[in-house]
Design an enzyme around this catalytic site. Structure first.
Site, PDB file in Angstrom:
ATOM      1  N   GLY A 107     -18.840   0.056  13.076  1.00  0.00           N
ATOM      2  CA  GLY A 107     -17.684   0.847  12.675  1.00  0.00           C
ATOM      3  C   GLY A 107     -17.252   0.539  11.256  1.00  0.00           C
ATOM      4  O   GLY A 107     -17.847  -0.290  10.557  1.00  0.00           O
ATOM      5  N   ARG A 108     -16.190   1.218  10.806  1.00  0.00           N
ATOM      6  CA  ARG A 108     -15.701   1.018   9.439  1.00  0.00           C
ATOM      7  C   ARG A 108     -15.349  -0.449   9.186  1.00  0.00           C
ATOM      8  O   ARG A 108     -15.758  -1.045   8.195  1.00  0.00           O
ATOM      9  CB  ARG A 108     -14.463   1.881   9.189  1.00  0.00           C
TER      10      ARG A 108
ATOM     11  N   LYS B 233       3.642   1.647   7.746  1.00  0.00           N
ATOM     12  CA  LYS B 233       3.970   0.679   8.789  1.00  0.00           C
ATOM     13  C   LYS B 233       5.297   1.031   9.451  1.00  0.00           C
ATOM     14  O   LYS B 233       5.815   2.120   9.283  1.00  0.00           O
ATOM     15  CB  LYS B 233       3.982  -0.733   8.212  1.00  0.00           C
TER      16      LYS B 233
ATOM     17  N   ARG C 149       0.826  -1.216   0.000  1.00  0.00           N
ATOM     18  CA  ARG C 149       0.000   0.000   0.000  1.00  0.00           C
ATOM     19  C   ARG C 149       0.857   1.262   0.000  1.00  0.00           C
ATOM     20  O   ARG C 149       2.056   1.225   0.242  1.00  0.00           O
ATOM     21  CB  ARG C 149      -0.896   0.027   1.232  1.00  0.00           C
TER      22      ARG C 149
ATOM     23  N   HIS D 167       1.656   2.673  16.483  1.00  0.00           N
ATOM     24  CA  HIS D 167       1.281   1.682  17.500  1.00  0.00           C
ATOM     25  C   HIS D 167       2.138   1.847  18.752  1.00  0.00           C
ATOM     26  O   HIS D 167       2.734   0.892  19.249  1.00  0.00           O
ATOM     27  CB  HIS D 167       1.399   0.259  16.940  1.00  0.00           C
TER      28      HIS D 167
ATOM     29  N   ASP E 218      -1.736  -8.099  10.629  1.00  0.00           N
ATOM     30  CA  ASP E 218      -1.852  -6.675  10.949  1.00  0.00           C
ATOM     31  C   ASP E 218      -1.727  -5.741   9.752  1.00  0.00           C
ATOM     32  O   ASP E 218      -1.679  -4.520   9.931  1.00  0.00           O
ATOM     33  CB  ASP E 218      -0.842  -6.282  12.035  1.00  0.00           C
TER      34      ASP E 218
ATOM     35  N   LEU F 115      -3.840  -6.414   6.734  1.00  0.00           N
ATOM     36  CA  LEU F 115      -4.810  -7.041   5.831  1.00  0.00           C
ATOM     37  C   LEU F 115      -5.089  -6.226   4.561  1.00  0.00           C
ATOM     38  O   LEU F 115      -5.151  -6.797   3.469  1.00  0.00           O
ATOM     39  CB  LEU F 115      -6.124  -7.300   6.580  1.00  0.00           C
TER      40      LEU F 115
ATOM     41  N   ASP G 244      -4.596  -6.172  18.314  1.00  0.00           N
ATOM     42  CA  ASP G 244      -4.044  -5.339  19.373  1.00  0.00           C
ATOM     43  C   ASP G 244      -3.198  -6.181  20.323  1.00  0.00           C
ATOM     44  O   ASP G 244      -3.154  -5.920  21.531  1.00  0.00           O
ATOM     45  CB  ASP G 244      -5.184  -4.658  20.135  1.00  0.00           C
TER      46      ASP G 244
END
Length: 353
Positions: free
Chosen positions: A188-189, A77, A18, A95, A298, A300, A262
């Site tokens: 949620g989204r 990331k 991405r 994170h 983490d 996807l 998480d």
């Protein structure tokens, strides 16, 4: 637009295809007066030539460490482990604010170099609503992989695909048994994305959100065949699954997908596993009898890099165009400073966004 230099870095994770800025939006940034340097990347879904055509500068992969001090480095990331001192302002998903493993070390690197983390997870409006997120596609892919695994059709290693190809594989085929599915965080989204994927697979998922989880019905949860968790807790709540639930003789649950991943955080609502799964091995067996399989990847949305990048970039673009005006970026910086204070980290001189 004041003089802003954005530096789009190459992602060090080999499965990350991405980008937070697609070429079409890069053209708009350059047209508005932004200097945009784009690092070469062998895996980014868009070739470097499209960024060159949009008016961007090109730099070698990993050269952000030598970027001008005022440049704002943007990615998605994790950063590489070096350098020890981070001198720039960095935009990415850090994170680092919920006691995740390695979080304090990352923040200390910023303190040592005088840089700052502008965490995309905390890019919010004045009501706290996320302004740019991959949530829909994370939920969609989480549910899609859970369906394929439950039907025995999930192949490893995972490879990026198109939505059309993925949807074709989701549609029910002869011999597929019916199953029940539950989405927690359904409004949620991510939850919406999961429900759409289940519908594509011919499954009407049970939808739980705040009202249904205030007084959790554990037997009902364990009575579904497939569970997708799309809840990212920001305050402590009772976990949805505990170790003793996995050994409940009445458990019907066979496939679990944790979209929010998480792991390692004290706010984790699924504290029944201690490490993520990967593209090379997307499924881990948590129990043998009766079987229970876990999917906890983490990144996807990188499995649909074109669609997810295009949507994310469109949402992020307006915020980048008003980067110097504070607002949402000021809130990101405030959160960074707050967490450093809570950890007793000497921040040094960070400057203003």
């Amino acid at each position: 637009m004041t003089d802003l230099h954005l530096w789009l870095r190459h992602e060090v994770r080999s499965t990350e295809r991405r980008t937070p800025i697609v070429p079409a939006d890069a053209r708009r940034l350059v047209g508005s007066g932004v200097t945009l340097t784009v690092e070469e990347s062998p895996q980014r879904i868009f070739p470097i030539e499209e960024y060159e055509a949009a008016g961007c500068r090109v730099a070698p992969a990993g050269s952000w460490t030598r970027a001008p001090e005022a440049a704002v480095v943007i990615g998605l990331k994790e950063l590489p482990d070096r350098p020890d001192r981070l001198a720039h302002r960095h935009i990415f998903f850090g994170h680092a604010y919920k006691q995740q493993p390695g979080a304090e070390e990352l923040l200390r690197r910023f303190a040592a170099g005088g840089g700052a983390l502008l965490d995309l997870e905390y890019l919010v409006d004045d009501t706290g609503r996320r302004l740019a997120a991959f949530g829909f596609w994370a939920g969609y892919l989480g549910a899609a992989l859970a369906v394929l695994q439950h039907r025995g059709r999930l192949a490893a290693p995972l490879t990026p695909t198109s939505k059309e190809e993925l949807d074709e594989g989701l549609r029910p085929a002869a011999g597929d048994e019916e199953f029940t599915a539950l989405v927690i965080g359904a409004l949620g989204r991510s939850g919406r994305g999961a429900r759409v994927a289940f519908l594509t697979a011919g499954v009407e998922a049970t939808a739980w959100d705040l009202a249904e989880t205030r007084d959790l019905d554990r037997p009902a949860l364990l009575g579904h065949d497939v569970l997708v968790n799309a809840v990212l807790a920001t305050t402590p709540i009772p976990p949805f699954l505990r170790e003793q639930d996995l050994d409940d003789p009445a458990r019907r649950l066979r496939t679990l997908c944790d979209v929010t991943v998480d792991v390692g955080s004290p706010l984790n609502v699924l504290p029944v596993y201690d490490r993520t799964t990967e593209w090379t091995a997307p499924v881990r067996r948590l129990r043998e009898e009766p079987p229970l399989d876990l999917i906890a990847i983490d990144n996807l949305p990188s499995l649909l890099p074109l669609e997810s990048s295009t949507d994310f970039s469109a949402a992020l673009l307006p915020e980048l165009l008003r980067f110097e005006t504070g607002g949402s970026w000021g809130r990101c910086l405030d959160r960074f400073h707050q967490t450093c204070r809570e950890l007793g980290i000497d921040k040094g001189e960070f400057g203003d966004v």
